[in-house]
Design a protein around this motif. Structure first.
Motif, PDB file in Angstrom:
ATOM      1  N   ARG A  98      70.617 -31.104  38.331  1.00 52.59           N
ATOM      2  CA  ARG A  98      71.467 -30.420  37.349  1.00 52.59           C
ATOM      3  C   ARG A  98      72.884 -30.987  37.388  1.00 52.59           C
ATOM      4  NH1 ARG A  98      70.664 -25.268  38.785  1.00 52.59           N
ATOM      5  NH2 ARG A  98      68.866 -25.133  37.424  1.00 52.59           N
ATOM      6  N   ALA A  99      73.376 -31.266  38.585  1.00 58.02           N
ATOM      7  CA  ALA A  99      74.745 -31.770  38.734  1.00 58.02           C
ATOM      8  C   ALA A  99      74.900 -33.188  38.158  1.00 58.02           C
ATOM      9  CB  ALA A  99      75.144 -31.755  40.207  1.00 58.02           C
ATOM     10  N   ARG A 100      73.797 -33.926  38.057  1.00 63.63           N
ATOM     11  CA  ARG A 100      73.866 -35.308  37.557  1.00 63.63           C
ATOM     12  C   ARG A 100      73.561 -35.425  36.066  1.00 63.63           C
ATOM     13  NH1 ARG A 100      71.105 -35.867  42.205  1.00 63.63           N
ATOM     14  NH2 ARG A 100      69.230 -36.646  41.247  1.00 63.63           N
ATOM     15  N   ARG A 101      73.438 -34.306  35.398  1.00 64.13           N
ATOM     16  CA  ARG A 101      73.234 -34.354  33.946  1.00 64.13           C
ATOM     17  C   ARG A 101      74.571 -34.653  33.293  1.00 64.13           C
ATOM     18  NH1 ARG A 101      69.865 -29.958  31.309  1.00 64.13           N
ATOM     19  NH2 ARG A 101      69.557 -31.657  29.855  1.00 64.13           N
ATOM     20  N   PRO A 102      74.654 -35.388  32.266  1.00 60.47           N
ATOM     21  CA  PRO A 102      73.586 -35.897  31.410  1.00 60.47           C
ATOM     22  C   PRO A 102      73.049 -37.271  31.815  1.00 60.47           C
ATOM     23  CG  PRO A 102      75.679 -36.315  30.344  1.00 60.47           C
ATOM     24  CD  PRO A 102      75.973 -35.596  31.653  1.00 60.47           C
ATOM     25  N   GLN A 103      73.526 -37.835  32.930  1.00 59.58           N
ATOM     26  CA  GLN A 103      73.086 -39.179  33.334  1.00 59.58           C
ATOM     27  C   GLN A 103      71.578 -39.257  33.547  1.00 59.58           C
ATOM     28  OE1 GLN A 103      75.511 -37.447  34.796  1.00 59.58           O
ATOM     29  NE2 GLN A 103      77.389 -38.651  34.729  1.00 59.58           N
ATOM     30  N   VAL A 104      70.961 -38.191  34.060  1.00 58.61           N
ATOM     31  CA  VAL A 104      69.528 -38.224  34.327  1.00 58.61           C
ATOM     32  C   VAL A 104      68.692 -37.774  33.131  1.00 58.61           C
ATOM     33  CG1 VAL A 104      69.817 -37.920  36.827  1.00 58.61           C
ATOM     34  CG2 VAL A 104      69.499 -35.913  35.348  1.00 58.61           C
TER      35      VAL A 104
ATOM     36  N   ASN B 111      54.961 -40.315  37.019  1.00 61.49           N
ATOM     37  CA  ASN B 111      55.747 -39.090  37.128  1.00 61.49           C
ATOM     38  C   ASN B 111      56.394 -39.006  38.506  1.00 61.49           C
ATOM     39  OD1 ASN B 111      55.558 -35.896  37.964  1.00 61.49           O
ATOM     40  ND2 ASN B 111      56.399 -36.260  35.923  1.00 61.49           N
ATOM     41  N   HIS B 112      55.652 -39.344  39.549  1.00 59.21           N
ATOM     42  CA  HIS B 112      56.236 -39.308  40.894  1.00 59.21           C
ATOM     43  C   HIS B 112      57.409 -40.275  41.003  1.00 59.21           C
ATOM     44  CE1 HIS B 112      56.738 -38.767  45.143  1.00 59.21           C
ATOM     45  NE2 HIS B 112      56.886 -40.079  45.201  1.00 59.21           N
ATOM     46  N   ARG B 113      57.235 -41.465  40.492  1.00 61.32           N
ATOM     47  CA  ARG B 113      58.303 -42.467  40.585  1.00 61.32           C
ATOM     48  C   ARG B 113      59.558 -41.994  39.840  1.00 61.32           C
ATOM     49  NH1 ARG B 113      55.434 -45.627  43.451  1.00 61.32           N
ATOM     50  NH2 ARG B 113      53.540 -46.672  42.882  1.00 61.32           N
ATOM     51  N   LEU B 114      59.371 -41.333  38.707  1.00 63.46           N
ATOM     52  CA  LEU B 114      60.521 -40.792  37.973  1.00 63.46           C
ATOM     53  C   LEU B 114      61.176 -39.644  38.749  1.00 63.46           C
ATOM     54  CD1 LEU B 114      59.017 -40.865  34.381  1.00 63.46           C
ATOM     55  CD2 LEU B 114      60.867 -42.319  35.257  1.00 63.46           C
ATOM     56  N   LEU B 115      60.366 -38.788  39.359  1.00 68.01           N
ATOM     57  CA  LEU B 115      60.922 -37.703  40.164  1.00 68.01           C
ATOM     58  C   LEU B 115      61.705 -38.261  41.352  1.00 68.01           C
ATOM     59  CD1 LEU B 115      57.872 -35.292  40.023  1.00 68.01           C
ATOM     60  CD2 LEU B 115      60.100 -34.921  38.945  1.00 68.01           C
ATOM     61  N   ALA B 116      61.191 -39.332  41.943  1.00 62.34           N
ATOM     62  CA  ALA B 116      61.916 -39.978  43.038  1.00 62.34           C
ATOM     63  C   ALA B 116      63.233 -40.559  42.526  1.00 62.34           C
ATOM     64  CB  ALA B 116      61.057 -41.068  43.673  1.00 62.34           C
ATOM     65  N   GLN B 117      63.199 -41.113  41.330  1.00 58.26           N
ATOM     66  CA  GLN B 117      64.400 -41.718  40.738  1.00 58.26           C
ATOM     67  C   GLN B 117      65.513 -40.682  40.548  1.00 58.26           C
ATOM     68  OE1 GLN B 117      63.465 -44.068  37.268  1.00 58.26           O
ATOM     69  NE2 GLN B 117      65.581 -44.067  36.581  1.00 58.26           N
ATOM     70  N   ILE B 118      65.152 -39.452  40.223  1.00 53.60           N
ATOM     71  CA  ILE B 118      66.184 -38.424  40.034  1.00 53.60           C
ATOM     72  C   ILE B 118      66.503 -37.680  41.324  1.00 53.60           C
ATOM     73  CG2 ILE B 118      65.775 -38.154  37.568  1.00 53.60           C
ATOM     74  CD1 ILE B 118      64.286 -35.537  38.210  1.00 53.60           C
ATOM     75  N   GLY B 119      65.867 -38.069  42.423  1.00 50.20           N
ATOM     76  CA  GLY B 119      66.261 -37.563  43.727  1.00 50.20           C
ATOM     77  C   GLY B 119      65.571 -36.320  44.235  1.00 50.20           C
ATOM     78  N   VAL B 120      64.406 -35.958  43.685  1.00 51.72           N
ATOM     79  CA  VAL B 120      63.729 -34.767  44.189  1.00 51.72           C
ATOM     80  C   VAL B 120      62.551 -35.087  45.099  1.00 51.72           C
ATOM     81  CG1 VAL B 120      64.492 -33.260  42.320  1.00 51.72           C
ATOM     82  CG2 VAL B 120      62.311 -34.459  42.103  1.00 51.72           C
ATOM     83  N   SER B 121      62.374 -36.357  45.413  1.00 50.83           N
ATOM     84  CA  SER B 121      61.363 -36.733  46.398  1.00 50.83           C
ATOM     85  C   SER B 121      62.050 -36.976  47.729  1.00 50.83           C
ATOM     86  CB  SER B 121      60.607 -37.990  45.943  1.00 50.83           C
ATOM     87  OG  SER B 121      59.503 -38.235  46.798  1.00 50.83           O
TER      88      SER B 121
END
Length: 131
Positions: A17-23, A58-68
């Motif tokens: 949430r803090a990195r929006r709108p970049q993510v 989907n996992h790779r994208l979730l990792a990209q936004i930092g939730v993995s």
């Protein structure tokens, strides 16, 4: 497979949430993947390879936004290396749960056991007609 739950789960998700709108472009891609997964599941013929590829993306994208976490990434790779069509973290991220789509879960379960993953289990999904 389930790993011990680290206490950082909420900060991982709050960090997105803090990195929006970049993510936002990545979040939109995740949304599009959800629609593609829905379409594969509704097609009437389960294409496990296509579904697995979408789960892994989907996992790779979730990792990209930092939730993995590195442990979750390693568990996804372990599943892929041992025959899973695809794998991804599940839940709110950082919680230590990975879902892997397999025709035969035995090799993935054995590899996870050999890697001392604390808990693993297999679930068989049976197709049903929707009303």
């Amino acid at each position: 497979a389930v790993l011990p739950r680290p206490p950082k789960e909420v900060p991982l998700v709050a960090g997105v949430r803090a990195r929006r709108p970049q993510v936002d472009p990545v979040l939109r891609r995740i949304g599009a993947l959800t629609e593609q997964i829905r379409d594969v599941l509704r097609s009437g013929v389960l294409d496990r390879r296509a579904l697995g590829a979408l789960l892994t993306e989907n996992h790779r994208l979730l990792a990209q936004i930092g939730v993995s976490t590195p442990a979750l990434d390693a568990l996804v790779q372990l599943a892929l290396d041992h025959g899973a069509h695809g794998a991804k973290l599940a839940g709110a991220g950082g919680g230590g749960v990975v879902l892997a789509l397999c025709d035969e879960p035995g090799p993935v379960l054995a590899a996870a056991h050999n890697a001392a993953v604390p808990a693993t289990f297999a679930v068989k999904i049976v197709a049903s007609e929707t009303p």
